[in-house]
Design a protein around this motif. Sequence first.
Motif, short mmCIF file in Angstrom:
data_model
loop_
_atom_site.label_atom_id
_atom_site.label_comp_id
_atom_site.label_asym_id
_atom_site.label_seq_id
_atom_site.Cartn_x
_atom_site.Cartn_y
_atom_site.Cartn_z
N ARG A 154 0.83 -1.21 0.00
CA ARG A 154 0.00 0.00 0.00
C ARG A 154 0.86 1.26 0.00
O ARG A 154 0.53 2.25 -0.65
N THR A 160 -14.79 4.44 7.23
CA THR A 160 -14.34 4.90 5.92
C THR A 160 -14.65 6.38 5.72
O THR A 160 -13.79 7.15 5.27
N GLY A 201 -12.44 8.53 8.14
CA GLY A 201 -11.05 8.58 7.74
C GLY A 201 -10.80 9.54 6.59
O GLY A 201 -9.83 10.31 6.60
N THR A 202 -11.65 9.52 5.60
CA THR A 202 -11.50 10.43 4.47
C THR A 202 -11.94 11.85 4.83
O THR A 202 -11.51 12.81 4.20
N TYR A 214 -4.47 13.03 3.38
CA TYR A 214 -5.47 12.19 2.75
C TYR A 214 -4.96 10.77 2.54
O TYR A 214 -5.63 9.78 2.89
N LEU A 215 -3.77 10.64 1.97
CA LEU A 215 -3.23 9.32 1.65
C LEU A 215 -2.98 8.50 2.91
O LEU A 215 -3.30 7.30 2.98
N SER A 247 -4.37 8.90 5.91
CA SER A 247 -5.64 8.58 6.58
C SER A 247 -6.35 7.44 5.87
O SER A 247 -6.96 6.57 6.53
N ASN A 248 -6.28 7.38 4.55
CA ASN A 248 -6.88 6.25 3.82
C ASN A 248 -6.17 4.94 4.14
O ASN A 248 -6.81 3.89 4.27
N VAL A 286 -7.34 3.80 7.52
CA VAL A 286 -8.70 3.24 7.45
C VAL A 286 -8.65 1.81 6.95
O VAL A 286 -9.34 0.92 7.47
N ASP A 287 -7.83 1.54 5.93
CA ASP A 287 -7.72 0.18 5.41
C ASP A 287 -7.22 -0.79 6.48
O ASP A 287 -7.67 -1.94 6.56
N TYR A 313 -9.91 -1.83 9.03
CA TYR A 313 -10.92 -2.79 8.59
C TYR A 313 -10.71 -4.15 9.25
O TYR A 313 -11.66 -4.81 9.69
#
Length: 309
Positions: free
Chosen positions: A8, A236, A239-240, A288-289, A291-292, A295-296, A299
């Motif tokens: 990632r 999700t 996070g975004t 942004y990147l 935080s995404n 979030v992943d 999960y």
Amino acid sequence: MGRYVLRRLLQLIPVFIGTTFLIYWLVWSLPGDAFAGKCGDRPCPDAYVQAMMDKFNLGDPLIVQYGKYMLNVLQGNFGETFRGLDVGELIGEAYPNTIRLALVALAIEAVIGLAAGVLTGLRGRGFLDNLVLVSTLFLISLPVFVTGFVLQITLGFELKWIKTTVSASPAPWEHLIVPGFVLGSLSMAYVTRLTRTSIAENKRADYVRTATAKGLRQRRVVGVHLLRNSAIPVVTFLGTDLGALMGGAIVTEGIFDIKGIGSLVYDGIIGKEGVTVTGVVTLLVMVYLLSNLLVDLLYAVLDPRIRYD
């Protein structure tokens, strides 16, 4: 998990390069004179224009300008404005206020939104459910600047409960509660509706009926089984939304006079300081990147069926 994180992180590199190049191209390819108004009412001398062209590499092709700029950014150098101010220092002074404001807004929308969504999702249709739906629809329909002005006038000027402006830097946490509510009010309404829908759908799932049939307490069924599985779309969104809160704080910071990133971007746009705008937006892309990515990874914590092998 380690391989997934590494993969990632490698995927973030082309995304970061593509988005930052697009931002750089949009900012520095705008039509018009970049030095208009920099010397008052008179046109800038040719010597000054040439010196600025050399300093900011404006005579080079755009891809070369971008490459030199990113090399400096990776070394922690965000450049200087046309007035000679260090952009990194400007961001360092403004960013703590925006982070505090965004975290307060995120906490408010998460706590209130989740609580209202879970409560209405479990109870189903009724007076409370209709009240929450109408309230969230009202918040969605109301522009943020209207909410800010109404709370500022009511709680600040009339009731004297809050300070009408937050000019201190760094801003105290207690002074950011109302501005944070204003900033996160729209997202709070979405979190409430998203949680309510997810809870209402999952409470009839087989795993919930199985947990209930085992004799587990209602609190454990809701908190451990139902809420964890229903929280994935909410996480999700949250996070975004962290990056969106930082980038969209211009109006809120303007109403309450908070010296943050939003005010810095606004001043950079008005003053045609492309270096400032590019530096701030590049930093927001990083937020942004990351935080995404976070979030992943969450999960797998929320849903045990998800495994990153």
